[in-house]
Design a protein around this motif. Sequence first.
Motif: not given
Length: 172
Positions: A1-3, A30-51
């Motif tokens: 899910m998108i966070r 958490l890893l699955d949600d980070m992936y959904d969130t990163m893709i939804a925001s057109s990102g190529v990298g994301l750290a857990a603290i950002q969610v």
Amino acid sequence: MIREIITYPNKLLRTKSEDVMKFDNELHTLLDDMYDTMIASSGVGLAAIQVAVPLNVLIINLVNEDDIQDKADLIEVINPVITHKDGVQINQEGCLSIPGYYENIKRAKHIVVEFYNRYGEKQIKEYEDFLAVAWQHEMEHLSGHVFIENLSFIKRQKFEKEWKSKQKAKRS
Ligand SMILES: CC(=O)Oc1ccc(/C=C/C(=O)NCCc2ccccc2)cc1OC(C)=O
Ligand SMILES: [Co+2]
């Protein structure tokens, strides 16, 4: 899910994240949600603290030669340590927590890293060029830093001014 992605200057981004102790379902979610969130925001990298999760977890999924962001290239990183770095490179960077701001940042050209995958299996890998940039950018988040902290005093002042006027424009 998108966070929700927290954005600068949220103080949470200055947190030093803690090591993951349990490679359990909660981590996998958490890893699955980070992936959904990163893709939804057109990102190529994301750290857990950002969610808003202060754990040493990050993901990277750069686009390939055909300009496709292939999930096969997704790297899931837990408790990373850079054991060696050398060389110098300068690239323009951006961050989902500082949307719309891009600046040239100096990084090491080549790095060797030790980390764990989502199953707790230890990995030792080396990276260079743009992938090494992404790693260093995301690992900075784990120690509570964002990429604009690498800017010269002058460029940082320019950013803060631009950022303030952008935030004011949004409120008005
Ligand atoms: C307006 C806005 O949000 O602009 C963006 C800024 C950054 C980003 C993504 C940044 C990102 O994934 N950074 C990961 C770290 C990294 C930095 C440099 C090189 C490799 C890896 C996406 C944006 O959104 C769009 C639609 O482009
Ligand atoms: Co970032």
